[in-house]
Motif scaffolding. Sequence first.
Motif, PDB file in Angstrom:
ATOM      1  N   TRP A 222      -1.494 -17.390 -34.330  1.00 15.63           N
ATOM      2  CA  TRP A 222      -0.318 -17.183 -34.173  1.00 15.63           C
ATOM      3  C   TRP A 222       0.234 -17.169 -32.700  1.00 15.63           C
ATOM      4  CZ3 TRP A 222       3.210 -13.385 -32.844  1.00 15.63           C
ATOM      5  CH2 TRP A 222       4.317 -13.607 -33.134  1.00 15.63           C
ATOM      6  N   ALA A 223       0.090 -15.564 -31.887  1.00 14.00           N
ATOM      7  CA  ALA A 223      -0.072 -15.575 -31.081  1.00 14.00           C
ATOM      8  C   ALA A 223      -0.623 -16.860 -29.938  1.00 14.00           C
ATOM      9  CB  ALA A 223      -0.670 -14.535 -30.358  1.00 14.00           C
ATOM     10  N   GLN A 224      -1.727 -17.712 -29.924  1.00 15.54           N
ATOM     11  CA  GLN A 224      -2.177 -18.281 -29.800  1.00 15.54           C
ATOM     12  C   GLN A 224      -1.024 -19.688 -29.372  1.00 15.54           C
ATOM     13  OE1 GLN A 224      -6.025 -18.108 -27.667  1.00 15.54           O
ATOM     14  NE2 GLN A 224      -4.650 -19.427 -26.289  1.00 15.54           N
ATOM     15  N   GLN A 225      -0.241 -19.990 -30.349  1.00 12.43           N
ATOM     16  CA  GLN A 225       0.895 -20.867 -30.453  1.00 12.43           C
ATOM     17  C   GLN A 225       1.899 -20.616 -29.577  1.00 12.43           C
ATOM     18  OE1 GLN A 225      -0.435 -23.969 -31.442  1.00 12.43           O
ATOM     19  NE2 GLN A 225      -2.428 -23.504 -31.520  1.00 12.43           N
ATOM     20  N   ARG A 226       2.255 -19.218 -28.881  1.00 16.40           N
ATOM     21  CA  ARG A 226       3.070 -18.947 -28.640  1.00 16.40           C
ATOM     22  C   ARG A 226       3.116 -18.060 -27.173  1.00 16.40           C
ATOM     23  NH1 ARG A 226       3.036 -18.710 -34.214  1.00 16.40           N
ATOM     24  NH2 ARG A 226       4.829 -19.975 -35.492  1.00 16.40           N
ATOM     25  N   LEU A 227       2.483 -17.831 -26.534  1.00 15.77           N
ATOM     26  CA  LEU A 227       1.602 -17.664 -25.246  1.00 15.77           C
ATOM     27  C   LEU A 227       2.858 -18.065 -24.603  1.00 15.77           C
ATOM     28  CD1 LEU A 227      -2.071 -19.429 -24.579  1.00 15.77           C
ATOM     29  CD2 LEU A 227      -0.644 -16.685 -25.609  1.00 15.77           C
ATOM     30  N   ASN A 228       4.377 -18.760 -24.387  1.00 16.49           N
ATOM     31  CA  ASN A 228       4.956 -19.355 -23.857  1.00 16.49           C
ATOM     32  C   ASN A 228       6.307 -18.287 -23.861  1.00 16.49           C
ATOM     33  OD1 ASN A 228       5.047 -20.778 -25.768  1.00 16.49           O
ATOM     34  ND2 ASN A 228       7.703 -21.714 -25.390  1.00 16.49           N
ATOM     35  N   GLU A 229       6.126 -17.854 -25.165  1.00 16.65           N
ATOM     36  CA  GLU A 229       6.905 -15.919 -25.336  1.00 16.65           C
ATOM     37  C   GLU A 229       6.625 -15.108 -24.455  1.00 16.65           C
ATOM     38  OE1 GLU A 229       7.514 -16.811 -29.405  1.00 16.65           O
ATOM     39  OE2 GLU A 229       8.074 -18.817 -29.738  1.00 16.65           O
ATOM     40  N   PRO A 230       7.160 -14.325 -24.518  1.00 17.61           N
ATOM     41  CA  PRO A 230       7.307 -13.066 -24.162  1.00 17.61           C
ATOM     42  C   PRO A 230       7.020 -12.072 -25.600  1.00 17.61           C
ATOM     43  CG  PRO A 230       9.568 -13.170 -24.489  1.00 17.61           C
ATOM     44  CD  PRO A 230       8.796 -14.246 -24.675  1.00 17.61           C
ATOM     45  N   LEU A 231       5.778 -11.914 -26.006  1.00 18.13           N
ATOM     46  CA  LEU A 231       4.963 -11.260 -26.804  1.00 18.13           C
ATOM     47  C   LEU A 231       4.863  -9.579 -26.512  1.00 18.13           C
ATOM     48  CD1 LEU A 231       3.001 -13.690 -28.333  1.00 18.13           C
ATOM     49  CD2 LEU A 231       5.218 -13.770 -28.696  1.00 18.13           C
ATOM     50  N   SER A 232       5.241  -9.142 -27.589  1.00 13.10           N
ATOM     51  CA  SER A 232       4.982  -7.381 -27.348  1.00 13.10           C
ATOM     52  C   SER A 232       4.213  -7.052 -28.767  1.00 13.10           C
ATOM     53  CB  SER A 232       6.565  -6.624 -27.921  1.00 13.10           C
ATOM     54  OG  SER A 232       7.222  -6.919 -29.274  1.00 13.10           O
ATOM     55  N   VAL A 233       3.849  -5.703 -28.779  1.00 17.03           N
ATOM     56  CA  VAL A 233       2.652  -5.016 -29.586  1.00 17.03           C
ATOM     57  C   VAL A 233       3.625  -4.931 -30.643  1.00 17.03           C
ATOM     58  CG1 VAL A 233       1.640  -2.799 -30.217  1.00 17.03           C
ATOM     59  CG2 VAL A 233       0.883  -4.059 -27.879  1.00 17.03           C
ATOM     60  N   THR A 234       5.015  -4.637 -30.458  1.00 19.00           N
ATOM     61  CA  THR A 234       5.590  -4.289 -32.130  1.00 19.00           C
ATOM     62  C   THR A 234       5.331  -5.528 -32.407  1.00 19.00           C
ATOM     63  OG1 THR A 234       7.342  -2.804 -31.089  1.00 19.00           O
ATOM     64  CG2 THR A 234       8.060  -4.027 -32.760  1.00 19.00           C
ATOM     65  N   GLN A 235       5.642  -6.662 -32.201  1.00 18.55           N
ATOM     66  CA  GLN A 235       5.495  -8.144 -32.931  1.00 18.55           C
ATOM     67  C   GLN A 235       4.306  -8.383 -33.350  1.00 18.55           C
ATOM     68  OE1 GLN A 235       7.782 -10.111 -28.945  1.00 18.55           O
ATOM     69  NE2 GLN A 235       8.223 -11.708 -30.725  1.00 18.55           N
ATOM     70  N   LEU A 236       2.829  -8.491 -32.826  1.00 19.50           N
ATOM     71  CA  LEU A 236       2.404  -8.752 -33.131  1.00 19.50           C
ATOM     72  C   LEU A 236       1.741  -7.729 -34.618  1.00 19.50           C
ATOM     73  CD1 LEU A 236       0.535  -9.032 -29.852  1.00 19.50           C
ATOM     74  CD2 LEU A 236       0.798 -10.675 -31.474  1.00 19.50           C
ATOM     75  N   ALA A 237       2.035  -6.610 -33.882  1.00 20.13           N
ATOM     76  CA  ALA A 237       1.564  -5.942 -35.110  1.00 20.13           C
ATOM     77  C   ALA A 237       2.286  -5.420 -36.605  1.00 20.13           C
ATOM     78  CB  ALA A 237       2.098  -4.070 -34.919  1.00 20.13           C
ATOM     79  N   ALA A 238       3.945  -5.814 -36.599  1.00 22.65           N
ATOM     80  CA  ALA A 238       4.777  -6.487 -37.798  1.00 22.65           C
ATOM     81  C   ALA A 238       4.350  -8.041 -38.645  1.00 22.65           C
ATOM     82  CB  ALA A 238       6.510  -6.771 -37.088  1.00 22.65           C
TER      83      ALA A 238
END
Length: 327
Positions: A222-238
């Motif tokens: 999921w994160a690999q497809q959204r590398l253009n976005e500012p991803l946070s640990v909070t988002q990934l953990a959720a």
Amino acid sequence: MHTDPGLVAVLAYDGLCTFEFGIAVEIFGLPRPEFDFPWYRHCIVAVDEGPMRALGGFQVLADAGLEALTQARTIIVPGWRNREEAPPAPLLQALRLAHERGARLLSICSGVFVLAAAGLLDAKRATTHWRYTDELAARFPAVEVDPAVLYVDSGQVITSAGSAAGIDACLHLVARDFGAYVANTVARRLVMAPQRSGGQAQFIPAPVAQTPRDDLSAVLAWAQQRLNEPLSVTQLAAKALMSERTFLRRFSEATGMTPKRWLQHARMTQARALLESSRLNNEQIAERCGFGSVESFRVAFRKSVGLAPSFYRERFGQGEGYSVGAF
């Protein structure tokens, strides 16, 4: 235009570590008809006299003796037969002389003990199999041992962790010479996945992936497809349906790095692919890869790869004929 990468000399010795030896021969010694530029020349160099026994019960005959190291641009030390045994003095001297004239040296797994015994790792970072890192640090205190990485590139000397990490280190060297596209083409011939997340800044996405835990694989995709976005640990953990504390622990167990470092590695991998195989400018690449500005992209790229994005494209760019998503 690719230049001649020179001669790769792979050491053979009595008690040869066959898997490590096979990695070096597979990557540097096979013909590469898929490429239309000069590939590595290759020879097997004998450390000991006569037929040498290899693990598994067969014998090895070499192409040449230690004198061949004077012609090698790259020397591979594929493990070592006994970490507690002092390597032969002629071998150590030949390695020192090769290093002095600028040859590159790469050790796989326990081969690091040979380079350390030659004094070629003093005041340098190095690694080896996790079972041997404490021993390496204790016996060679001048070496800065890093137990948490797949390999360490100190410029002229590269050391890898356990046996399979030798593939990562060798493909890293291929990418230094030819670029990530060529290295990943070699990885595909090996039937290896084109990306491995390592514990250090890497010039290429290397070929063997640590297997993510099942409960994290979907999050990584999921994160690999959204590398253009500012991803946070909070988002990934959720996304993983975990607390942040649990997510951080499991993420480290699965990848060997923090989420921030993994994202940086993934963004650099994508940026290299775009520089090699698209005509997007730096501003567009920075946006697609999630950098806040083109300047922050340039700084991060140079720090990670050691080259400016423009120079990387000039050296390794393949034009429009390649698909970014294929590699």
